[in-house]
Design an enzyme around this catalytic site. Structure first.
Site, mmCIF file in Angstrom:
data_model
loop_
_atom_site.group_PDB
_atom_site.id
_atom_site.type_symbol
_atom_site.label_atom_id
_atom_site.label_comp_id
_atom_site.label_asym_id
_atom_site.label_seq_id
_atom_site.Cartn_x
_atom_site.Cartn_y
_atom_site.Cartn_z
ATOM 1 N N ARG A 36 35.176 37.326 35.458
ATOM 2 C CA ARG A 36 35.678 38.741 36.335
ATOM 3 C C ARG A 36 36.643 38.779 35.574
ATOM 4 O O ARG A 36 37.649 40.178 36.220
ATOM 5 C CB ARG A 36 35.805 37.717 38.217
ATOM 6 C CG ARG A 36 33.914 37.785 38.186
ATOM 7 C CD ARG A 36 34.260 37.261 39.651
ATOM 8 N NE ARG A 36 32.843 36.995 40.115
ATOM 9 C CZ ARG A 36 32.290 36.334 40.715
ATOM 10 N NH1 ARG A 36 33.053 35.417 41.652
ATOM 11 N NH2 ARG A 36 31.411 36.507 41.451
ATOM 12 N N HIS A 63 39.155 38.038 45.724
ATOM 13 C CA HIS A 63 38.344 37.805 45.909
ATOM 14 C C HIS A 63 38.234 35.980 46.262
ATOM 15 O O HIS A 63 38.232 35.733 47.517
ATOM 16 C CB HIS A 63 37.545 38.386 45.472
ATOM 17 C CG HIS A 63 35.643 37.759 45.289
ATOM 18 N ND1 HIS A 63 34.881 37.313 46.486
ATOM 19 C CD2 HIS A 63 35.584 36.491 44.691
ATOM 20 C CE1 HIS A 63 33.692 37.303 46.580
ATOM 21 N NE2 HIS A 63 33.781 36.224 45.225
#
Length: 637
Positions: free
Chosen positions: A330, A401
């Site tokens: 990510r 996130h």
């Protein structure tokens, strides 16, 4: 101070078994004499409360939602990792351990990560027994798919709603214990303070969010399972109620906060659509199994996606990271997407977006298979954007996130405050500087179902039950402090709303403590944040009173904590003169733009001790030792 993680000695694969043999036990007859508070009822909290209740302890579980089913764990879409090697593609416990250590850029404890990998298989068995409807293949076996940072398929999933299904399983187990009387649930109740007696955690002070009443609850130990702090950026994929208050209030009582600057920006989110948007929506990383990420090769190309032929598309993740392609981790995928948009190749009116294209997969194996795997995600995307991703590519862009930082805990998940245990995303323990996808659910359930029930017994066995009462001076002072703080907020009567301050905080954090950081930017943040905090306490406006349902008051308390905690994040980022995982300093990068770690000077956990809002925190370090994996340059090329 040099911190000791209290990891067992001996071979890596035997450490957890050895620790379990060493731990003291509480007999079944004595368990009912002990009371344990669990704050938070997401996956970590619900699984812990259910398991501790089933063992026979008296458990009190607290959540600010109206039901544990609304814990933010439901938002996890893509899956949960485990090393069962059902696809027979070479996976193993050690490979899952190695991928997780590498994915975290060598900034996590070996012993914790190996235990996580080892327990992962037990989690799947537990959840299947609970009836969690994992996807299955044509033969009826549990299916797997791939996630970023791995070259094997080890992710178990339930379409795009894995977190929801796992939470329903844990909620069922929790409900059974509530019915049995071993767990008492306190919904719509928010923790305001941690209460210490003789330096040990013995209870909490809370606010009833319906009546406004402030009260205390005592216990023999406290478990914090309250999630992460990504909402410090205002716009994030977190639920709007997600906050740092419980862990930060514990930090202010002496619990060390570890690696707060390690925050994760997810590459697969629906782009921002306006200045007054309240949150962002995640599109699961699992979509990168079947979608290809690209931008036009021509800068500023505003043609629609179907008008751009394949030879005029830049599949930049596949180009830059051929070994992993679209399934690069990510942090790497997010930076790559931001960089290419910053260079002028982004899509959409804002230029802040890249395409996630399913055209190839829709041809083979076809739309039916896509609907089976991700149907609810496509429906969600269409409801939010008005675009049909079966007919045109999704548009995605990175967004805050997950937070790898959290309260410092030892191998037993106990903080530096005796009796305070911290589980799931609320602690720092397993993901280093970057979490691999599908590992959050794994950690939350491992902590709740399989670790803390063992380790908390060792603490309780060394204490006498029921010694703390809410009529003691420590509890009385805690309630008075909470009431004073509430009255102070309500008395300000300024001109700006809580959301206005939160939005300004988010802009400062995204601009200076976001995906890319620099010394100048971090110093600028440390100038702006105290100014914004001072203005908040002089000019915020909170309507209503404290003796009623008052959601603005709830938000004000949370934003007040974010305003202080943000400074700690910036200080931590400024101190760490290296780039690793989600912490990327522009001054420290390789010639090809990849992160440049400094293992000689920064191979440690940074644990900060609160010394007062205006005094600055004190740094303590836990050195990280790597005996089973080689410290190497992290590469996915």
């Amino acid at each position: 101070m040099i911190l000791d993680g209290k990891c067992p000695s001996g071979p890596l694969s035997e450490k957890w078994d050895k620790r379990c043999r060493e731990l003291k036990l509480v007999s079944p007859a004595n368990k009912r004499r002990y009371r344990i508070i669990v704050v938070g009822t997401g996956l970590a909290g619900a699984s812990a409360a259910a398991t501790l209740g089933e063992l026979g302890y008296n458990v009190e579980a607290f959540c600010f939602q109206d039901s544990p089913r609304r814990g933010h764990s439901i938002a996890a879409q893509g899956g949960i990792n485990a090393a069962k090697n059902y696809p027979n593609d070479g996976d193993s416990i050690f490979r899952l351990f190695h991928d997780t250590i590498k994915g975290g850029d060598f900034r996590s404890r070996e012993a914790n990560v190996y235990r996580l990998a080892m327990l992962s298989n037990n989690i799947i068995d537990q959840c299947v027994a609970q009836g969690v409807p994992f996807a299955r293949d044509y033969a009826g076996y549990l299916d797997n798919r791939s996630f970023g940072g791995a070259q094997v398929s080890r992710t178990f999933y339930a379409r795009g709603q894995t977190g929801q299904q796992l939470l329903l399983g844990a909620y069922g187990a929790l409900s059974r214990q509530i019915k049995a009387g071993t767990v008492k649930l306190h919904p719509r109740t928010e923790m305001l303070d941690l209460v210490l007696i003789n330096g040990e955690a013995k209870g909490i002070t809370v606010r009833d969010l319906v009546s406004g009443r402030i009260e205390s609850h005592s216990a023999d130990a406290v478990c914090l399972c309250t999630g992460g702090y990504a909402n410090v950026y205002y716009l994030s994929t977190n639920a709007m109620g997600s906050n740092v208050t419980a862990t930060y209030r514990a930090d202010k009582k002496g619990a060390f906060c570890a690696n707060p600057c390690f925050t994760q920006i997810h590459p697969t989110c629906i782009p921002v659509s306006g200045d007054y948007q309240s949150k962002l929506t995640l599109m699961s990383e699992s979509l990168r199994n079947d979608g290809r990420v690209w931008v036009p090769k021509m800068k500023g190309d505003k043609r629609s996606a179907h008008e751009i032929p394949a030879e005029e598309r830049d599949y930049f993740l596949e180009r830059k990271y051929p070994a992993y392609g679209d399934l690069a981790p990510r942090d790497i995928a997010s930076r790559a997407a931001k960089e290419i948009c910053d260079e002028g190749f982004g899509t959409g009116n804002s230029g802040r977006g890249v395409y996630l294209d399913f055209a190839d997969t829709l041809k083979h194996p076809g739309e039916v298979k896509i609907r089976e795997r991700y149907g609810n995600l496509f429906e969600m995307y269409e409801k939010i954007t008005g675009e049909d991703a079966y007919k045109q590519p999704m548009r995605i862009y990175p967004a805050p996130h997950y937070t790898m930082g959290g309260l410092w805990v030892d191998y037993n998940l106990q903080s530096n405050i005796p009796g305070l245990f911290v589980l799931g995303e609320a602690n720092f323990s397993d993901h280093g500087a970057n979490r691999l996808g599908a590992s959050a659910l794994m950690q939350g359930l491992a902590d709740g179902y399989f670790i803390v029930p063992y380790t908390i017994a060792d603490y309780l066995a060394r204490t006498m039950p029921g010694k703390a009462g809410t009529d003691g001076p420590e509890f009385k002072k805690s309630r008075e402090d909470a009431e004073t703080f509430t009255k102070k907020l309500l008395s300000i009567k300024g001109r700006k709303t809580v959301n206005e301050f939160h939005r300004e905080l988010g802009r400062i954090m995204w601009d200076h403590v976001g995906m890319t950081r620099s010394e100048d930017g971090l110093k600028r943040a440390l100038e702006l944040l105290p100014e914004l905090r001072a203005e908040f306490h002089e000019n915020v406006n909170i309507p209503g009173s404290g003796g009623e349902l008052n959601q603005e008051l709830e938000k004000a308390g949370r934003v007040a904590d974010f305003l202080e905690f943000a400074e700690l994040m910036a200080r931590d980022a400024l101190l760490r003169n290296e780039s690793c995982g989600g912490h990327f300093r522009t001054e420290y990068q390789m010639p090809d733009g990849e992160a440049k770690r400094d293992d000689e000077n920064f191979c440690y956990v940074a644990a900060w001790e609160f010394r007062g809002v205006d005094n600055g925190p004190e740094l303590h370090k836990e050195p990280l030792k790597f005996e089973n994996v080689e410290l190497a340059t992290r590469s996915y090329k």
